[in-house]
Design a protein around this motif. Structure first.
Motif, PDB file in Angstrom:
ATOM      1  N   VAL A  75      -3.041  17.937  -0.619  1.00 47.41           N
ATOM      2  CA  VAL A  75      -2.741  17.550  -1.763  1.00 47.41           C
ATOM      3  C   VAL A  75      -3.500  15.812  -2.085  1.00 47.41           C
ATOM      4  O   VAL A  75      -3.569  16.023  -0.934  1.00 47.41           O
ATOM      5  N   GLN A  76      -3.893  16.423  -3.478  1.00 43.62           N
ATOM      6  CA  GLN A  76      -4.359  15.076  -3.813  1.00 43.62           C
ATOM      7  C   GLN A  76      -3.505  14.011  -4.931  1.00 43.62           C
ATOM      8  O   GLN A  76      -2.349  14.177  -5.328  1.00 43.62           O
ATOM      9  N   ARG A  77      -3.113  13.020  -3.782  1.00 40.79           N
ATOM     10  CA  ARG A  77      -2.330  11.818  -3.649  1.00 40.79           C
ATOM     11  C   ARG A  77      -3.277  11.022  -3.879  1.00 40.79           C
ATOM     12  O   ARG A  77      -3.985   9.759  -3.265  1.00 40.79           O
ATOM     13  N   ASN A  78      -2.910   9.710  -5.436  1.00 44.48           N
ATOM     14  CA  ASN A  78      -3.424   8.780  -5.839  1.00 44.48           C
ATOM     15  C   ASN A  78      -2.941   7.520  -5.187  1.00 44.48           C
ATOM     16  O   ASN A  78      -1.983   7.627  -4.210  1.00 44.48           O
ATOM     17  N   PHE A  79      -4.046   6.821  -4.059  1.00 42.54           N
ATOM     18  CA  PHE A  79      -3.638   5.040  -3.694  1.00 42.54           C
ATOM     19  C   PHE A  79      -3.625   4.119  -3.827  1.00 42.54           C
ATOM     20  O   PHE A  79      -4.630   4.205  -4.824  1.00 42.54           O
ATOM     21  N   ASN A  80      -2.239   4.127  -3.638  1.00 45.47           N
ATOM     22  CA  ASN A  80      -2.036   2.015  -4.725  1.00 45.47           C
ATOM     23  C   ASN A  80      -2.495   0.689  -4.204  1.00 45.47           C
ATOM     24  O   ASN A  80      -1.521   1.089  -2.729  1.00 45.47           O
ATOM     25  N   ILE A  81      -2.496  -0.017  -4.390  1.00 44.72           N
ATOM     26  CA  ILE A  81      -2.581  -1.373  -3.205  1.00 44.72           C
ATOM     27  C   ILE A  81      -2.074  -2.712  -4.395  1.00 44.72           C
ATOM     28  O   ILE A  81      -2.819  -2.694  -5.683  1.00 44.72           O
ATOM     29  N   ASN A  82      -1.020  -2.800  -4.413  1.00 44.70           N
ATOM     30  CA  ASN A  82      -0.820  -3.240  -5.275  1.00 44.70           C
ATOM     31  C   ASN A  82      -0.440  -4.884  -4.755  1.00 44.70           C
ATOM     32  O   ASN A  82       0.287  -5.122  -3.670  1.00 44.70           O
ATOM     33  N   TYR A 101       0.982  -1.056   0.273  1.00 47.42           N
ATOM     34  CA  TYR A 101      -0.134  -0.048   0.199  1.00 47.42           C
ATOM     35  C   TYR A 101       0.474   0.943   0.064  1.00 47.42           C
ATOM     36  O   TYR A 101       1.628   1.640   0.735  1.00 47.42           O
ATOM     37  N   TYR A 102       0.884   2.130  -1.214  1.00 46.88           N
ATOM     38  CA  TYR A 102       1.586   3.142  -1.350  1.00 46.88           C
ATOM     39  C   TYR A 102       0.692   4.458  -1.464  1.00 46.88           C
ATOM     40  O   TYR A 102       0.303   4.211  -2.310  1.00 46.88           O
ATOM     41  N   PHE A 103       1.054   5.564  -1.017  1.00 43.34           N
ATOM     42  CA  PHE A 103       1.038   6.519  -2.288  1.00 43.34           C
ATOM     43  C   PHE A 103       1.489   7.478  -2.671  1.00 43.34           C
ATOM     44  O   PHE A 103       2.759   7.574  -3.521  1.00 43.34           O
TER      45      PHE A 103
END
Length: 216
Positions: free
Chosen positions: A168-175, A127-129
């Protein structure tokens, strides 16, 4: 592939249900009264080729389900040499009420595994931004012989939570990743692991922790 293939509108309004109203030592609070809105930006990976992953919203818009129809890693027998590892990355656009930030406190995954004696497998999620080097990664191992449904829960200690940057707008990633190792099992035998679905019901998946952002 774009989110338009999987979703027309918001995915869900997610609320954590077992968080303290306010913890002065951590700043953690109850969820804000306004819902957060999540949209899928992209879905990519060998475990979710085009047309094999879908996002559905619950009727009350408080949960979401990610369903996979071709998320399977396998080794042995006539398996493709590259099939031992499959992955899928969800890139999410998350809009939260002003003045708040969030983190993923826990997540549940499940599927089915058939592992011969001597074989093993792992389920991993990161999980990371967007733009951040701070990545939370959790791996769950399984060993053969095993022939049953599996479930894995990722839980992060409060001190280790990765918070969305404020302001700030940062997309969130779930890999997510499935990996199967033949080990000492017979080369002619086949071992596999699937990811069937990820349910976003309030009691099980993607529990959110909340904090107020510092005053600017």
């Amino acid at each position: 592939m774009t989110g338009g293939l999987f979703l027309s509108g918001a995915i869900a309004a997610l609320f954590a249900t077992a968080l303290p109203a306010h913890d002065p030592s951590t700043g953690i609070i109850d969820p804000p009264p306004d819902k957060i809105v999540i949209k899928v930006a992209t879905v990519n990976g060998s475990g979710c080729p085009q047309g094999t992953a879908a996002v559905a919203v619950s009727p009350d818009n408080t949960a979401f389900t990610v369903t996979y129809s071709d998320y399977l890693a396998q080794v042995g027998g006539n398996s493709d040499p590259t099939a031992f590892r499959k992955n899928c990355q969800l890139n999410l656009i998350v809009a939260v009420p002003g003045g708040f930030t969030y983190a993923i406190a826990s997540a549940d995954y499940r599927g089915f595994a058939s592992l011969k004696s001597g074989a093993s497998s792992t389920q991993k999620a990161s999980y990371y931004f967007q733009g951040s080097s701070n990545t939370a990664s959790i791996t769950h191992p399984f060993r053969g012989p095993y022939d049953d449904n599996w479930q894995a829960t990722d839980t992060t200690e409060w001190a280790q939570l990765v918070w969305a940057p404020c302001g700030v707008q940062r997309n969130f990633n779930i890999n997510t990743e499935l990996r199967v190792n033949a080990g000492t099992s017979a080369p002619t035998s086949t071992s596999f692991m699937t990811m069937d679905s990820t349910d976003g019901e309030l009691s099980t998946i993607y529990h959110l922790a909340w904090k107020e952002c510092p005053a600017s």
